[in-house]
Motif scaffolding. Structure first.
Motif, PDB file in Angstrom:
ATOM      1  N   MET A 294      22.123 -19.948 -35.118  1.00  0.00           N
ATOM      2  CA  MET A 294      20.918 -20.379 -34.191  1.00  0.00           C
ATOM      3  C   MET A 294      21.236 -21.350 -33.310  1.00  0.00           C
ATOM      4  N   SER A 295      21.842 -22.552 -33.930  1.00  0.00           N
ATOM      5  CA  SER A 295      22.105 -23.854 -33.169  1.00  0.00           C
ATOM      6  C   SER A 295      22.857 -23.466 -32.140  1.00  0.00           C
ATOM      7  N   LEU A 296      24.139 -22.709 -32.277  1.00  0.00           N
ATOM      8  CA  LEU A 296      25.029 -22.405 -31.147  1.00  0.00           C
ATOM      9  C   LEU A 296      24.473 -21.671 -30.108  1.00  0.00           C
ATOM     10  N   VAL A 297      23.664 -20.597 -30.532  1.00  0.00           N
ATOM     11  CA  VAL A 297      23.136 -19.732 -29.599  1.00  0.00           C
ATOM     12  C   VAL A 297      22.069 -20.419 -28.680  1.00  0.00           C
ATOM     13  N   VAL A 298      21.415 -21.215 -29.331  1.00  0.00           N
ATOM     14  CA  VAL A 298      20.108 -22.019 -28.477  1.00  0.00           C
ATOM     15  C   VAL A 298      21.078 -23.075 -27.639  1.00  0.00           C
ATOM     16  N   LYS A 299      21.907 -23.579 -28.044  1.00  0.00           N
ATOM     17  CA  LYS A 299      22.902 -24.710 -27.191  1.00  0.00           C
ATOM     18  C   LYS A 299      23.483 -24.066 -26.132  1.00  0.00           C
ATOM     19  N   LEU A 300      24.209 -22.704 -26.368  1.00  0.00           N
ATOM     20  CA  LEU A 300      24.680 -22.076 -25.266  1.00  0.00           C
ATOM     21  C   LEU A 300      23.691 -21.679 -24.230  1.00  0.00           C
ATOM     22  N   ILE A 301      22.654 -21.060 -24.550  1.00  0.00           N
ATOM     23  CA  ILE A 301      21.727 -20.526 -23.563  1.00  0.00           C
ATOM     24  C   ILE A 301      20.994 -21.680 -23.041  1.00  0.00           C
ATOM     25  N   ASN A 302      20.751 -23.050 -23.369  1.00  0.00           N
ATOM     26  CA  ASN A 302      20.290 -23.922 -22.687  1.00  0.00           C
ATOM     27  C   ASN A 302      21.277 -24.539 -21.797  1.00  0.00           C
ATOM     28  N   SER A 303      22.395 -24.612 -22.255  1.00  0.00           N
ATOM     29  CA  SER A 303      23.301 -25.100 -21.366  1.00  0.00           C
ATOM     30  C   SER A 303      23.607 -24.315 -20.136  1.00  0.00           C
ATOM     31  N   ILE A 304      23.231 -23.030 -20.174  1.00  0.00           N
ATOM     32  CA  ILE A 304      23.562 -22.010 -19.076  1.00  0.00           C
ATOM     33  C   ILE A 304      21.941 -22.204 -18.261  1.00  0.00           C
ATOM     34  N   ARG A 305      21.001 -22.179 -18.921  1.00  0.00           N
ATOM     35  CA  ARG A 305      19.841 -22.220 -18.049  1.00  0.00           C
ATOM     36  C   ARG A 305      19.242 -23.390 -17.793  1.00  0.00           C
ATOM     37  N   ALA A 306      19.668 -24.533 -18.244  1.00  0.00           N
ATOM     38  CA  ALA A 306      19.049 -26.016 -18.120  1.00  0.00           C
ATOM     39  C   ALA A 306      19.343 -26.380 -16.714  1.00  0.00           C
ATOM     40  N   LYS A 307      20.555 -26.025 -15.925  1.00  0.00           N
ATOM     41  CA  LYS A 307      20.772 -26.424 -14.756  1.00  0.00           C
ATOM     42  C   LYS A 307      20.760 -25.286 -13.807  1.00  0.00           C
TER      43      LYS A 307
END
Length: 555
Positions: A294-307
């Protein structure tokens, strides 16, 4: 000396033949002259005759007694009097109808969680409809006038909402007084201004009240507010049979928790208390330790959607690749069903995500690691199954027996799934099966380790709270209250139990909409009124409310 007996009141009755003889008629128990419209308090022949001969002596010369022209003239006068009275009655009825309409529209606004000022918008919309739809009608002016007379100003809507809320509240309290047993569910949350709000719901699966906790939210603070509400509203607390909470320390503290304080209060009877079934089921998911996934999934999603730029580029790639989903969705810890949806979307878009990451020269070894991908597939599948159980436990009219049946059925399914996994049958785990086919190292799949996780879920899932007597009154021949009083009383108590705090959670969702950042100045009283009308299933008594106030047209 004995007192003289009181004189018996004499009742005088109006005789129909007096209409033609003295030109009087009866209107609302009063004799009214059809010629001058004066009234006589008593229906006495002498009074009517004296009035007619004194004030209308020439009438008998023009219309001789017992003649056809006299009878015809009396009918004309009587008809004219009714028309004249209707001219006064119609405006009053129209004002009453306009007042009732304002109550109904105000209730509609509250049901849809709209601000009080939207009443003027509704009125403006009605005027537009009237001008457009009724423009060719002969009575269009009357229709427009009737619609424009409906009072829907902000102050009026506010007063209407207050009256509607009070009416519904009284209905709930009356039902509490009439019922044999009731239970409550309580939960606490913060509104947009960080004020703690405690919501109570009753056994009829309806909203009871909001308790506003201004300072601290300890068990004694909650108990104090709840006890004050019970005393102020004369709630028959002696009929309480169960309390359902979310299991927080303030609720279940051993000495100073809300439940402990209730048990130690002599005003409270003996009652059952238990942790919300849905909360328990949500906690079961936490025994699955897949944080590395879950940590990697959330990290990747946030990296894509944060910016914004990265998000835009990713969506453009999805359009170019014609992906089944156009975007990723964010994960929110506070939402029970969020994790499963995020994982499923991530798995479905995994090839596209790898392609997008390669364009950024970003490498994550886990996305090519067979063991990690298998864990991702298993977690996606089991989370989806837990979400399905969670959804089944939610909703109104979910009695405790239904919830226990759903949990027991889930336990039975866990045994079946474990058996299938041991034999490498992945019919019930489509995402895990997808990953076993995608990875190169086929030996990385060890079904026994996933069976161990299923066993852990089965061991930690909540125990049955109680056995339930299901519909004992279905057959009157088998079960009669007079024959089995103790058993029927037990069944009624059990039927009053809440299995979850779903109604509280639902009310909190409505509260977040009602008291948003745009209505943060909404008072506690008005928040309670709006929330009660938004979630309560009781129908207000519109006509009675309209009759209690002086109807006035809109200005």
């Amino acid at each position: 000396m004995a007192e003289a007996p009181a004189k018996k009141a004499i009742t005088y009755h109006f005789h129909p033949e007096w209409e033609e003889e003295f030109i009087f008629t009866l209107v609302k128990d009063k004799c009214v002259c059809m010629l001058c419209h004066q009234t006589q308090a008593l229906s006495k022949r002498g009074n009517l005759e004296r009035h007619h001969n004194t004030n209308h002596p020439k009438f008998k010369d023009i219309f001789p007694p017992k003649s056809a022209i006299r009878a015809k003239r009396v009918l004309e006068l009587k008809s004219g009097l009714k028309v004249q009275q209707s001219l006064f009655v119609k405006p009053v009825n129209r004002l009453k109808a306009a007042t009732e309409a304002s109550f109904r529209v105000s209730h509609l606004l509250a049901k849809h969680k709209k601000p009080f000022t939207d009443g003027e918008l509704m009125k403006e919309a009605m005027a537009i409809v009237a001008n457009t739809v009724f423009n060719d009608f002969k009575n269009k002016d009357d229709i427009k006038a009737a619609l424009s007379s409906v009072p829907l100003g902000p102050a009026t809507v506010t007063r209407r909402v207050e009256s509607l809320s009070e009416d519904v509240d009284q209905q709930v309290l009356r039902d509490l007084a009439r019922c044999e047993y009731f239970s409550v569910q309580l939960d606490e949350s913060l509104d947009v201004t960080d004020t703690a709000q405690l919501i109570d719901s009753t056994t009829k699966e309806d909203f009871l009240t909001v308790l506003h906790l201004k300072d601290r939210t300890r068990g004694e603070d909650i108990f104090k507010e709840f006890k004050k509400y019970v005393q102020d509203n004369k709630v028959p607390i002696i009929k309480l049979v169960a309390i359902t909470t979310d299991g927080a320390p303030a609720m279940h503290g051993v000495r100073l928790g809300f439940v402990a304080l209730c048990r130690n209060d002599s005003a409270f009877p003996e009652f059952m208390t238990y942790h919300c079934v849905i909360h328990q089921q949500a906690l079961v998911g936490k025994v699955l330790d897949f944080s590395h996934v879950m940590s990697l999934v959330v990290k990747l999603i946030n990296s894509i959607r944060a910016k914004a730029l990265q998000h835009h580029l990713f969506k453009a790639l999805m359009d170019e690749l014609d992906a089944s989903y156009g975007d990723l969705i964010l994960h929110a810890d506070v939402r029970w069903l969020s994790r499963g949806k995020v994982l499923q979307r991530f798995v479905d878009l995994l090839p596209n995500i790898k392609t997008f990451l390669s364009t950024r020269n970003e490498v994550h070894e886990e996305l090519s690691n067979g063991a990690w991908l298998l864990d991702l597939g298993f977690m996606t599948d089991i989370t989806a199954k837990l979400n399905a159980l969670n959804t089944e436990l939610q909703g109104k009219n979910r009695h405790l027996s239904h919830m226990i049946s759903a949990v027991n059925a889930f336990k039975a399914k866990l045994c079946v799934w474990t058996t299938h996994l041991n034999s490498r049958k992945l019919t019930h785990f489509p995402n895990l099966e997808k990953m076993t086919q995608a990875i190169q190292d086929k030996d990385a799949f060890h079904p026994d380790q996933y069976c161990a996780h299923l066993d852990k879920v089965a061991a930690d899932i909540m125990e049955d709270i109680t056995t339930f007597v299901s519909n004992p009154f279905q057959s009157t021949d088998v079960m009669k209250r007079e024959k089995f009083p103790l058993l029927t009383a037990c069944a009624l108590k059990l039927s009053a139990y809440f299995g979850s705090t779903y109604l509280c959670e639902m009310a909190f969702s409505q509260m977040k909409i009602i008291k948003s950042k745009y209505r943060s100045c909404l008072t506690d009283v008005h928040l309670t009124d709006c929330l009660r009308l938004a979630v309560c299933s009781y129908e207000p008594n519109y006509k009675e409310l309209a009759d209690t106030i002086l109807s006035q047209p809109s200005h």
